[in-house]
Design a protein around this motif. Structure first.
Motif, PDB file in Angstrom:
ATOM      1  N   ALA A 234       0.708  -1.362  -0.297  1.00 53.34           N
ATOM      2  CA  ALA A 234       0.196   0.231   0.202  1.00 53.34           C
ATOM      3  C   ALA A 234       1.020   1.307   0.375  1.00 53.34           C
ATOM      4  CB  ALA A 234      -1.430   0.114   1.223  1.00 53.34           C
ATOM      5  N   THR A 235       1.398   1.040   0.794  1.00 54.28           N
ATOM      6  CA  THR A 235       2.759   1.901   0.822  1.00 54.28           C
ATOM      7  C   THR A 235       3.377   2.572  -0.559  1.00 54.28           C
ATOM      8  OG1 THR A 235       3.334   2.155   3.218  1.00 54.28           O
ATOM      9  CG2 THR A 235       4.524   4.169   1.735  1.00 54.28           C
ATOM     10  N   ARG A 236       4.060   1.504  -0.499  1.00 54.19           N
ATOM     11  CA  ARG A 236       4.341   2.036  -3.130  1.00 54.19           C
ATOM     12  C   ARG A 236       3.567   2.304  -3.528  1.00 54.19           C
ATOM     13  NH1 ARG A 236       9.054  -0.672  -4.369  1.00 54.19           N
ATOM     14  NH2 ARG A 236       7.435  -1.555  -5.831  1.00 54.19           N
ATOM     15  N   TYR A 237       2.410   1.639  -3.837  1.00 51.26           N
ATOM     16  CA  TYR A 237       1.404   2.462  -4.262  1.00 51.26           C
ATOM     17  C   TYR A 237       1.194   3.463  -4.323  1.00 51.26           C
ATOM     18  CZ  TYR A 237      -3.995   2.769  -5.713  1.00 51.26           C
ATOM     19  OH  TYR A 237      -5.266   3.151  -5.927  1.00 51.26           O
ATOM     20  N   GLN A 238       0.682   4.620  -2.936  1.00 50.65           N
ATOM     21  CA  GLN A 238       0.388   5.512  -2.523  1.00 50.65           C
ATOM     22  C   GLN A 238       1.751   6.480  -2.971  1.00 50.65           C
ATOM     23  OE1 GLN A 238       0.242   6.196   2.269  1.00 50.65           O
ATOM     24  NE2 GLN A 238      -1.535   4.496   1.235  1.00 50.65           N
ATOM     25  N   SER A 239       3.134   5.996  -3.340  1.00 55.98           N
ATOM     26  CA  SER A 239       4.193   6.841  -3.614  1.00 55.98           C
ATOM     27  C   SER A 239       3.639   7.145  -4.826  1.00 55.98           C
ATOM     28  CB  SER A 239       5.533   5.899  -3.159  1.00 55.98           C
ATOM     29  OG  SER A 239       5.697   5.854  -2.026  1.00 55.98           O
ATOM     30  N   TYR A 240       3.367   5.978  -6.356  1.00 54.63           N
ATOM     31  CA  TYR A 240       3.293   5.833  -7.246  1.00 54.63           C
ATOM     32  C   TYR A 240       1.673   7.009  -7.832  1.00 54.63           C
ATOM     33  CZ  TYR A 240       5.948   1.797  -8.703  1.00 54.63           C
ATOM     34  OH  TYR A 240       6.972   1.158  -8.693  1.00 54.63           O
ATOM     35  N   LEU A 241       1.156   6.757  -6.797  1.00 60.26           N
ATOM     36  CA  LEU A 241      -0.408   8.063  -6.902  1.00 60.26           C
ATOM     37  C   LEU A 241      -0.195   9.117  -6.849  1.00 60.26           C
ATOM     38  CD1 LEU A 241      -3.141   6.492  -4.741  1.00 60.26           C
ATOM     39  CD2 LEU A 241      -2.693   5.267  -7.710  1.00 60.26           C
ATOM     40  N   LYS A 242       1.124   9.192  -5.689  1.00 60.82           N
ATOM     41  CA  LYS A 242       1.514  10.966  -6.139  1.00 60.82           C
ATOM     42  C   LYS A 242       2.905  11.144  -7.153  1.00 60.82           C
ATOM     43  CE  LYS A 242       3.838  12.185  -2.048  1.00 60.82           C
ATOM     44  NZ  LYS A 242       3.245  14.005  -2.254  1.00 60.82           N
ATOM     45  N   LEU A 243       3.573  10.564  -7.710  1.00 61.19           N
ATOM     46  CA  LEU A 243       4.159  10.523  -8.832  1.00 61.19           C
ATOM     47  C   LEU A 243       2.986  11.072  -9.912  1.00 61.19           C
ATOM     48  CD1 LEU A 243       7.206  10.362  -9.664  1.00 61.19           C
ATOM     49  CD2 LEU A 243       6.480   8.453 -10.456  1.00 61.19           C
ATOM     50  N   ILE A 244       2.386  10.437 -10.448  1.00 58.37           N
ATOM     51  CA  ILE A 244       1.304  10.293 -11.405  1.00 58.37           C
ATOM     52  C   ILE A 244       0.711  11.706 -11.237  1.00 58.37           C
ATOM     53  CG2 ILE A 244       0.008   9.006 -13.231  1.00 58.37           C
ATOM     54  CD1 ILE A 244       2.786   8.483 -13.153  1.00 58.37           C
ATOM     55  N   LEU A 245       0.838  12.598 -10.000  1.00 59.35           N
ATOM     56  CA  LEU A 245      -0.641  13.292  -9.980  1.00 59.35           C
ATOM     57  C   LEU A 245       0.464  14.107 -10.441  1.00 59.35           C
ATOM     58  CD1 LEU A 245      -3.584  14.684  -8.902  1.00 59.35           C
ATOM     59  CD2 LEU A 245      -1.747  14.521  -6.447  1.00 59.35           C
ATOM     60  N   SER A 246       1.540  14.297  -9.986  1.00 61.93           N
ATOM     61  CA  SER A 246       2.781  15.583 -10.271  1.00 61.93           C
ATOM     62  C   SER A 246       2.770  15.500 -11.463  1.00 61.93           C
ATOM     63  CB  SER A 246       3.731  15.424  -9.166  1.00 61.93           C
ATOM     64  OG  SER A 246       4.503  14.247 -10.024  1.00 61.93           O
ATOM     65  N   ARG A 247       2.366  14.900 -12.369  1.00 62.45           N
ATOM     66  CA  ARG A 247       2.970  14.940 -13.513  1.00 62.45           C
ATOM     67  C   ARG A 247       1.619  15.188 -14.327  1.00 62.45           C
ATOM     68  NH1 ARG A 247       6.951   9.121 -14.893  1.00 62.45           N
ATOM     69  NH2 ARG A 247       8.544  10.155 -13.621  1.00 62.45           N
ATOM     70  N   THR A 248       0.576  15.217 -13.738  1.00 62.85           N
ATOM     71  CA  THR A 248      -0.958  15.441 -14.356  1.00 62.85           C
ATOM     72  C   THR A 248      -1.094  17.424 -14.272  1.00 62.85           C
ATOM     73  OG1 THR A 248      -1.289  13.382 -13.567  1.00 62.85           O
ATOM     74  CG2 THR A 248      -3.678  14.199 -14.907  1.00 62.85           C
ATOM     75  N   GLU A 249      -1.583  17.747 -15.588  1.00 61.43           N
ATOM     76  CA  GLU A 249      -2.127  18.612 -15.582  1.00 61.43           C
ATOM     77  C   GLU A 249      -3.656  18.872 -14.941  1.00 61.43           C
ATOM     78  OE1 GLU A 249      -0.389  21.319 -16.156  1.00 61.43           O
ATOM     79  OE2 GLU A 249       1.346  20.302 -16.526  1.00 61.43           O
ATOM     80  N   LEU A 267      -6.119  19.330  -5.571  1.00 63.44           N
ATOM     81  CA  LEU A 267      -5.387  17.684  -5.829  1.00 63.44           C
ATOM     82  C   LEU A 267      -3.889  18.496  -6.266  1.00 63.44           C
ATOM     83  CD1 LEU A 267      -7.745  15.268  -6.880  1.00 63.44           C
ATOM     84  CD2 LEU A 267      -6.741  15.664  -4.684  1.00 63.44           C
ATOM     85  N   LYS A 268      -3.754  19.424  -7.105  1.00 63.22           N
ATOM     86  CA  LYS A 268      -2.451  20.092  -7.451  1.00 63.22           C
ATOM     87  C   LYS A 268      -1.611  20.561  -6.708  1.00 63.22           C
ATOM     88  CE  LYS A 268      -1.131  19.277 -10.955  1.00 63.22           C
ATOM     89  NZ  LYS A 268      -0.048  18.589 -11.661  1.00 63.22           N
ATOM     90  N   GLU A 269      -2.740  21.394  -5.936  1.00 65.48           N
ATOM     91  CA  GLU A 269      -1.776  22.157  -4.395  1.00 65.48           C
ATOM     92  C   GLU A 269      -1.454  21.810  -3.873  1.00 65.48           C
ATOM     93  OE1 GLU A 269      -5.406  24.442  -3.943  1.00 65.48           O
ATOM     94  OE2 GLU A 269      -5.301  25.635  -5.520  1.00 65.48           O
ATOM     95  N   LEU A 270      -1.888  20.431  -2.971  1.00 70.74           N
ATOM     96  CA  LEU A 270      -1.938  19.535  -1.997  1.00 70.74           C
ATOM     97  C   LEU A 270      -0.418  18.513  -3.161  1.00 70.74           C
ATOM     98  CD1 LEU A 270      -5.474  18.875  -0.074  1.00 70.74           C
ATOM     99  CD2 LEU A 270      -3.437  19.616   0.070  1.00 70.74           C
ATOM    100  N   GLU A 271      -0.713  18.906  -4.205  1.00 67.82           N
ATOM    101  CA  GLU A 271       0.392  17.723  -4.693  1.00 67.82           C
ATOM    102  C   GLU A 271       1.701  16.896  -4.080  1.00 67.82           C
ATOM    103  OE1 GLU A 271       3.034  19.923  -8.205  1.00 67.82           O
ATOM    104  OE2 GLU A 271       1.108  18.350  -8.311  1.00 67.82           O
ATOM    105  N   ASN A 272       2.740  17.963  -3.067  1.00 69.42           N
ATOM    106  CA  ASN A 272       3.401  17.870  -2.243  1.00 69.42           C
ATOM    107  C   ASN A 272       3.439  17.221  -0.981  1.00 69.42           C
ATOM    108  OD1 ASN A 272       5.181  18.795  -4.643  1.00 69.42           O
ATOM    109  ND2 ASN A 272       5.294  19.902  -4.424  1.00 69.42           N
ATOM    110  N   GLN A 273       2.037  17.371  -0.518  1.00 70.90           N
ATOM    111  CA  GLN A 273       2.403  17.141   0.777  1.00 70.90           C
ATOM    112  C   GLN A 273       2.535  15.511   0.514  1.00 70.90           C
ATOM    113  OE1 GLN A 273       1.079  19.240   3.088  1.00 70.90           O
ATOM    114  NE2 GLN A 273       1.927  20.810   2.053  1.00 70.90           N
ATOM    115  N   PRO A 274       2.156  14.959   1.980  1.00 73.53           N
ATOM    116  CA  PRO A 274       2.061  13.434   2.398  1.00 73.53           C
ATOM    117  C   PRO A 274       0.992  12.426   1.871  1.00 73.53           C
ATOM    118  CG  PRO A 274       3.330  14.229   4.090  1.00 73.53           C
ATOM    119  CD  PRO A 274       3.250  15.338   3.086  1.00 73.53           C
ATOM    120  N   PHE A 275       0.941  11.439   1.931  1.00 77.50           N
ATOM    121  CA  PHE A 275      -0.217  10.860   0.951  1.00 77.50           C
ATOM    122  C   PHE A 275      -1.739  11.161   2.047  1.00 77.50           C
ATOM    123  CE2 PHE A 275      -3.271   7.187  -0.486  1.00 77.50           C
ATOM    124  CZ  PHE A 275      -3.529   7.604  -1.572  1.00 77.50           C
ATOM    125  N   ASP A 276      -1.325  10.923   3.536  1.00 78.91           N
ATOM    126  CA  ASP A 276      -2.665  10.890   3.824  1.00 78.91           C
ATOM    127  C   ASP A 276      -3.220  12.433   4.023  1.00 78.91           C
ATOM    128  OD1 ASP A 276      -2.413   8.039   4.069  1.00 78.91           O
ATOM    129  OD2 ASP A 276      -1.150   8.633   6.035  1.00 78.91           O
TER     130      ASP A 276
END
Length: 385
Positions: A234-249, A267-276
């Motif tokens: 789950a933790t690895r998955y959350q990192s992938y979600l954050k990475l793709i969010l950062s790459r999405t306009e 969501l874009k404004e929060l992209e650099n925050q911890p997943f939780d």
């Protein structure tokens, strides 16, 4: 040969699921139990503990005759589309005569009444819904108040399994197919309960306490033997979600089902925050945490609103994940009557066309992403057990 359908996630398969299969066969009187199961990602936007083939194997060993994959576009969609997608596949099978599901309320007449009220949405219902939404209430609370005004029982639609059951009934009503409904009273813990019980803990509790010795008494032995080698991905998955969010306009996020009304900017404004914190800060009266996680999952898997809704309107396919060897002839005979392609090899995929092929590619992409996150190689091939 009569079939009872079951729509499920089995994440992971546990004692309550085994009880559901036993009761479904008994209550329906059917010859075959056919499960339509989510693949590697779930309706709440989570990644599954096991890959889809392992979970399908558990279902067969637990009493099912066949497990068919629910296309990913439906599996990670809101309840209404989740239900419509699964019913779309099941209703294509002529010998389907029953649908069984777990529910907090097993009174079928009450569930049918609730389905009618929420389907009709008469003027009284719509007026109350609009009034609550305009007052700033969440959609869930607004819908609940409108449902009560129209004569429904609010308690009935406050439970997740009841909500899905009502959506299944609505979906069958809409296409005009009559089946026998078999509601199995949920045993033990409720859906979201994370406390470990003696025998009937929820899937949520088992996932949260996957390495707890109490899990042994809550799942069949054939599941527990696989849990011993299970990793927390789950933790690895959350990192992938954050990475793709950062790459999405933001304009791309708006294409994801349910991401509207400026939520893409939040969501874009929060992209650099911890997943939780992303989930917590984006959640509001209007947007549930499950909706936020589902949007991030859909974005990660490149699932967009236009495609998802178009798949509901076109003939698709059956992808058997696992089939009981002794039932195989009957299963494939029943599926062939539906006149939809049955996918058991790469050549079958190549023969698909248009939207069906696009939808199947989404399933295969989701499987490859699960393997990437879990750092495992799982063959994309049906199991005969």
């Amino acid at each position: 040969m009569e079939i009872c359908g079951i729509i499920c996630e089995f994440n992971p398969f546990h004692n309550g699921h085994e009880y559901l299969l036993e009761r479904a066969r008994e209550m329906s009187g059917c010859d075959l139990l056919l499960c339509v199961m989510s693949g590697n990602f779930t309706q709440r936007g989570d990644i599954t503990v096991f890959d889809k083939y392992t979970r399908a194997k558990h279902a067969i060993l637990g009493g099912a005759d066949c497990v068919i994959e629910l296309p990913t576009a439906f599996a990670v969609a809101p309840a209404e589309i989740f239900a419509k997608g699964a019913v779309k596949l099941l209703s294509a099978i002529p010998s389907l005569s029953a649908l069984s599901f777990g529910a907090e309320n097993k009174d079928i007449d009450e569930l049918i009444k609730a389905a009618k009220i929420s389907s009709d949405e008469n003027s009284e219902f719509k007026t109350e819904l609009s009034k609550n939404l305009n007052a700033g209430e969440s959609y869930i609370k607004s819908f609940s108040n409108a449902f009560k005004t129209a004569g429904g029982d609010q308690n009935l639609i406050s439970k997740p399994n009841n909500i899905l059951a009502i959506e299944y009934i609505k979906a069958f009503n809409k296409i005009g197919k009559t089946v026998k409904y078999c509601a199995v009273k949920r045993q033990g813990a409720y859906y979201n309960n994370t406390d470990m019980l003696q025998n009937f803990s929820s899937a949520s509790a088992i996932r949260k306490n996957i390495n707890d010795e109490k899990v042994l008494s809550n799942v069949p032995p054939f599941v527990y033997s696989d849990i011993s080698g299970c990793q927390d991905i789950a933790t690895r998955y959350q990192s992938y979600l954050k990475l793709i969010l950062s790459r999405t306009e933001p304009n791309e996020l708006k294409c994801v089902l349910g991401c509207n009304e400026g939520l893409e900017n939040v969501l874009k404004e929060l992209e650099n925050q911890p997943f939780d914190e992303i989930i917590e800060k984006a959640t509001s009266k209007r947007y549930t945490s499950s909706r936020i996680k589902r949007i991030l999952c859909e974005n990660f898997l490149k699932l967009y609103e236009q495609g998802c809704k178009s798949y509901l309107t076109t003939p698709l396919y059956f992808t058997p994940l696992a089939v009981k060897k002794s039932s195989a002839d009957s299963v494939f005979s029943a599926l062939s009557q539906a006149k939809l392609p049955i996918i058991t090899s790469s050549s079958d995929v190549n023969n698909l066309e248009g939207l069906a092929k696009q939808c199947k590619h989404s399933d295969d992409f989701a499987h490859s992403q699960w393997c990437q996150i879990a750092e495992k190689t799982v063959k994309n091939k049906m199991l005969l057990i």
